[in-house]
Design a protein around this motif. Structure first.
Motif, PDB file in Angstrom:
ATOM      1  N   TYR A 140       0.841  -0.950  -0.046  1.00 35.29           N
ATOM      2  CA  TYR A 140      -0.092   0.064  -0.026  1.00 35.29           C
ATOM      3  C   TYR A 140       0.908   1.177   0.007  1.00 35.29           C
ATOM      4  O   TYR A 140       1.816   1.263   0.554  1.00 35.29           O
ATOM      5  N   PHE A 193       0.645   5.621   0.688  1.00 39.73           N
ATOM      6  CA  PHE A 193      -0.287   6.566   1.375  1.00 39.73           C
ATOM      7  C   PHE A 193       0.516   8.109   0.945  1.00 39.73           C
ATOM      8  O   PHE A 193       1.791   8.197   0.856  1.00 39.73           O
ATOM      9  N   PHE A 244      -3.681  11.698   7.383  1.00 39.94           N
ATOM     10  CA  PHE A 244      -3.883  10.912   6.575  1.00 39.94           C
ATOM     11  C   PHE A 244      -4.734  11.554   5.240  1.00 39.94           C
ATOM     12  O   PHE A 244      -5.573  12.273   5.576  1.00 39.94           O
ATOM     13  N   ARG A 289      -4.843   6.683   0.061  1.00 46.58           N
ATOM     14  CA  ARG A 289      -4.310   5.403   0.095  1.00 46.58           C
ATOM     15  C   ARG A 289      -4.451   4.590  -1.203  1.00 46.58           C
ATOM     16  O   ARG A 289      -5.640   4.931  -1.885  1.00 46.58           O
TER      17      ARG A 289
END
Lengths: 117, 116
Positions: free
Chosen positions: A33, A35, A47, A50
């Motif tokens: 993944y 980000f 955040f 993603r």
């Protein structure tokens, strides 16, 4: 070992311009993944988006977009029509799988974005 | 709901003293992570806790660093005999865990540690 490179250390733009942040990663994992996180002057990492290596998407805002190119191991991030509040340090991160489905993040060095009014 | 909280926000200590940093994760998040952010090293992973499993300590820089997580919730990072190179911002993060992994981590505001 995993590695994330953000070649741009600082970008300065005028409000309403688009800004694209580059990110190149290295990993031996076939599933991973990626980000993007934002760190405003207050210091807290926020955040943003993603993306996984097998094509799911996770949109969070119409002003944010990204370009994931697995063939070149790049995960670039664009802020459209930048605003002064977008001024922050932006980090690209790559996840490495840990036990019990946790993931350790390997961060790039960050790109400081300054949006001038 | 409440985010990840950390205390203290700032800590100034003398070289050689021990310090304890606290993290309170988001309720319901079973995974907890500690990272360190310093000018020289950037953002580095330190340790990971997940439920009752043994923690992943692979990022701890020396045996002066230890951490525990009591009752699957609050975590304490302890640095013994602090050195000046330990000066950094210590960040805690928590996340949900799903079988597919890759869950986003939510970060606290950090503890800025200064070792004189």
């Amino acid at each position: 070992a995993q590695k994330v490179t953000q070649a741009q250390t600082e970008i300065s733009v005028v409000e309403k311009e688009d800004v694209t942040l580059d990110c190149v990663y290295e990993t031996r994992d076939t599933t991973y993944y990626l980000f993007w996180y934002k760190q405003p002057p207050s210091g807290e990492l926020v955040f943003l988006i993603r993306r996984n290596s097998f094509d799911e998407q996770n949109e969070i805002s119409g002003r944010y977009s990204w370009n994931f190119q697995k063939s070149t191991s790049s995960f670039n991030f664009t802020i459209t029509a930048s605003q002064v509040v977008d001024s922050a340090v932006y980090f690209c991160a790559l996840s490495e799988r840990l036990g019990a489905a946790g993931n350790k993040l390997t961060f790039g060095g960050g790109t400081r974005v300054l949006v001038k009014p | 709901g409440a985010g990840v909280s950390q205390s203290p926000s700032n800590k100034v200590t003398e070289k050689g003293k021990d310090v304890e940093l606290r993290c309170d994760p988001i309720s319901g998040h079973t995974a907890l992570y500690w990272y360190r952010q310093s000018l020289g090293q950037g953002l580095e992973f330190l340790i990971y806790f997940q439920g009752n499993s043994a923690p992943d300590k692979s990022g701890l820089p020396s045996d002066r660093f230890s951490a525990e997580r009591t009752g699957g919730s609050v975590s304490t990072l302890t640095i013994q005999r602090t050195q000046q190179e330990d000066s950094a911002v210590y960040l805690c993060a928590s996340s949900l865990i799903t079988p597919r992994g890759g869950n986003e981590q939510f970060f606290g505001p950090g503890t800025r540690l200064t070792v004189l």
